[in-house]
Design an enzyme around this catalytic site. Structure first.
Site, PDB file in Angstrom:
ATOM      1  N   ALA A  18      -6.058   1.280   2.918  1.00  0.00           N
ATOM      2  CA  ALA A  18      -5.647   2.274   1.914  1.00  0.00           C
ATOM      3  C   ALA A  18      -6.354   2.018   0.589  1.00  0.00           C
ATOM      4  O   ALA A  18      -6.779   2.953  -0.096  1.00  0.00           O
ATOM      5  CB  ALA A  18      -4.137   2.252   1.736  1.00  0.00           C
ATOM      6  N   TRP A  22      -8.815   4.620  -1.275  1.00  0.00           N
ATOM      7  CA  TRP A  22      -8.611   5.026  -2.668  1.00  0.00           C
ATOM      8  C   TRP A  22      -9.882   4.770  -3.479  1.00  0.00           C
ATOM      9  O   TRP A  22     -10.293   5.608  -4.289  1.00  0.00           O
ATOM     10  CB  TRP A  22      -7.419   4.303  -3.275  1.00  0.00           C
ATOM     11  CG  TRP A  22      -7.182   4.706  -4.688  1.00  0.00           C
ATOM     12  CD1 TRP A  22      -7.419   3.967  -5.805  1.00  0.00           C
ATOM     13  CD2 TRP A  22      -6.696   5.968  -5.159  1.00  0.00           C
ATOM     14  NE1 TRP A  22      -7.103   4.682  -6.933  1.00  0.00           N
ATOM     15  CE2 TRP A  22      -6.660   5.923  -6.560  1.00  0.00           C
ATOM     16  CE3 TRP A  22      -6.291   7.138  -4.525  1.00  0.00           C
ATOM     17  CZ2 TRP A  22      -6.242   7.000  -7.336  1.00  0.00           C
ATOM     18  CZ3 TRP A  22      -5.875   8.196  -5.300  1.00  0.00           C
ATOM     19  CH2 TRP A  22      -5.853   8.122  -6.686  1.00  0.00           C
ATOM     20  N   ARG A  36     -16.178  16.606  -7.388  1.00  0.00           N
ATOM     21  CA  ARG A  36     -15.281  16.948  -8.508  1.00  0.00           C
ATOM     22  C   ARG A  36     -15.010  18.448  -8.543  1.00  0.00           C
ATOM     23  O   ARG A  36     -13.862  18.878  -8.687  1.00  0.00           O
ATOM     24  CB  ARG A  36     -15.895  16.512  -9.850  1.00  0.00           C
ATOM     25  CG  ARG A  36     -15.434  15.190 -10.340  1.00  0.00           C
ATOM     26  CD  ARG A  36     -15.828  14.931 -11.783  1.00  0.00           C
ATOM     27  NE  ARG A  36     -17.203  15.234 -12.122  1.00  0.00           N
ATOM     28  CZ  ARG A  36     -18.236  14.452 -11.876  1.00  0.00           C
ATOM     29  NH1 ARG A  36     -18.061  13.293 -11.271  1.00  0.00           N
ATOM     30  NH2 ARG A  36     -19.450  14.813 -12.236  1.00  0.00           N
ATOM     31  N   GLN A  37     -16.068  19.244  -8.419  1.00  0.00           N
ATOM     32  CA  GLN A  37     -15.904  20.699  -8.446  1.00  0.00           C
ATOM     33  C   GLN A  37     -15.020  21.173  -7.295  1.00  0.00           C
ATOM     34  O   GLN A  37     -14.129  22.008  -7.481  1.00  0.00           O
ATOM     35  CB  GLN A  37     -17.268  21.385  -8.371  1.00  0.00           C
ATOM     36  CG  GLN A  37     -18.112  21.180  -9.600  1.00  0.00           C
ATOM     37  CD  GLN A  37     -19.561  21.611  -9.389  1.00  0.00           C
ATOM     38  OE1 GLN A  37     -20.010  21.810  -8.265  1.00  0.00           O
ATOM     39  NE2 GLN A  37     -20.283  21.758 -10.492  1.00  0.00           N
ATOM     40  N   GLU A  73     -17.618  17.022   2.358  1.00  0.00           N
ATOM     41  CA  GLU A  73     -18.325  16.581   1.141  1.00  0.00           C
ATOM     42  C   GLU A  73     -18.324  15.063   1.032  1.00  0.00           C
ATOM     43  O   GLU A  73     -19.329  14.463   0.618  1.00  0.00           O
ATOM     44  CB  GLU A  73     -17.689  17.202  -0.099  1.00  0.00           C
ATOM     45  CG  GLU A  73     -18.441  16.890  -1.377  1.00  0.00           C
ATOM     46  CD  GLU A  73     -19.855  17.446  -1.393  1.00  0.00           C
ATOM     47  OE1 GLU A  73     -20.802  16.657  -1.658  1.00  0.00           O
ATOM     48  OE2 GLU A  73     -20.031  18.652  -1.153  1.00  0.00           O
ATOM     49  N   HIS A  91     -39.168  10.459   2.364  1.00  0.00           N
ATOM     50  CA  HIS A  91     -39.479  10.305   3.781  1.00  0.00           C
ATOM     51  C   HIS A  91     -38.869  11.492   4.520  1.00  0.00           C
ATOM     52  O   HIS A  91     -37.771  11.943   4.178  1.00  0.00           O
ATOM     53  CB  HIS A  91     -38.902   8.986   4.313  1.00  0.00           C
ATOM     54  CG  HIS A  91     -39.376   8.648   5.681  1.00  0.00           C
ATOM     55  ND1 HIS A  91     -38.836   9.213   6.820  1.00  0.00           N
ATOM     56  CD2 HIS A  91     -40.345   7.803   6.100  1.00  0.00           C
ATOM     57  CE1 HIS A  91     -39.450   8.735   7.880  1.00  0.00           C
ATOM     58  NE2 HIS A  91     -40.368   7.872   7.476  1.00  0.00           N
TER      59      HIS A  91
END
Length: 125
Positions: A18, A22, A36-37, A73, A91
């Protein structure tokens, strides 16, 4: 051959796992603007799911589609971090890995948009 970092078991393992999770969420939020968005999109959209949904199943589908976007994401960010850890050198395989992970995010966003669009259509008609 065993991993020396995999010695924890039981509740001790769960507590440490956990903590690592976090730390991963915190790293993604502070270090990845896309995460974040999308997090703020979820914060705004989650309450709307309960207004938009006609059933608990629809609410679960709307909320689940938002979580899928965040999950994909996170995986995309992890792949990018590993590729960058190996080398910043351009590459073709690195580009392919990053492009495919980015495409997965796009597919998750398209899925969420389709689910939300269908629910909105049903709500407004």
């Amino acid at each position: 051959m065993s991993n020396p970092h995999k010695g924890r078991t039981g509740l001790d393992r769960i507590i440490h796992a956990a903590g690592y999770s976090w730390a991963g969420l915190k790293a993604a939020y502070t270090g990845e603007s896309a995460f974040r968005q999308e997090t703020w999109l979820c914060v705004v959209a989650a309450p709307l799911a309960f207004w938009l949904a006609k059933t608990w199943e629809q609410a679960a589908l709307l909320l689940g589609s938002l979580l899928v976007v965040l999950i994909v994401e996170l995986l995309n960010s992890a792949i990018e971090a590993v590729v960058d850890r190996v080398s910043f050198e351009r590459h073709e395989l690195s580009k392919r890995a990053k492009d495919i992970a980015s495409a997965a995010v796009l597919m998750a966003l398209v899925l969420a948009a389709a689910i939300w669009g269908a629910a909105l259509w049903q709500h407004l008609r």
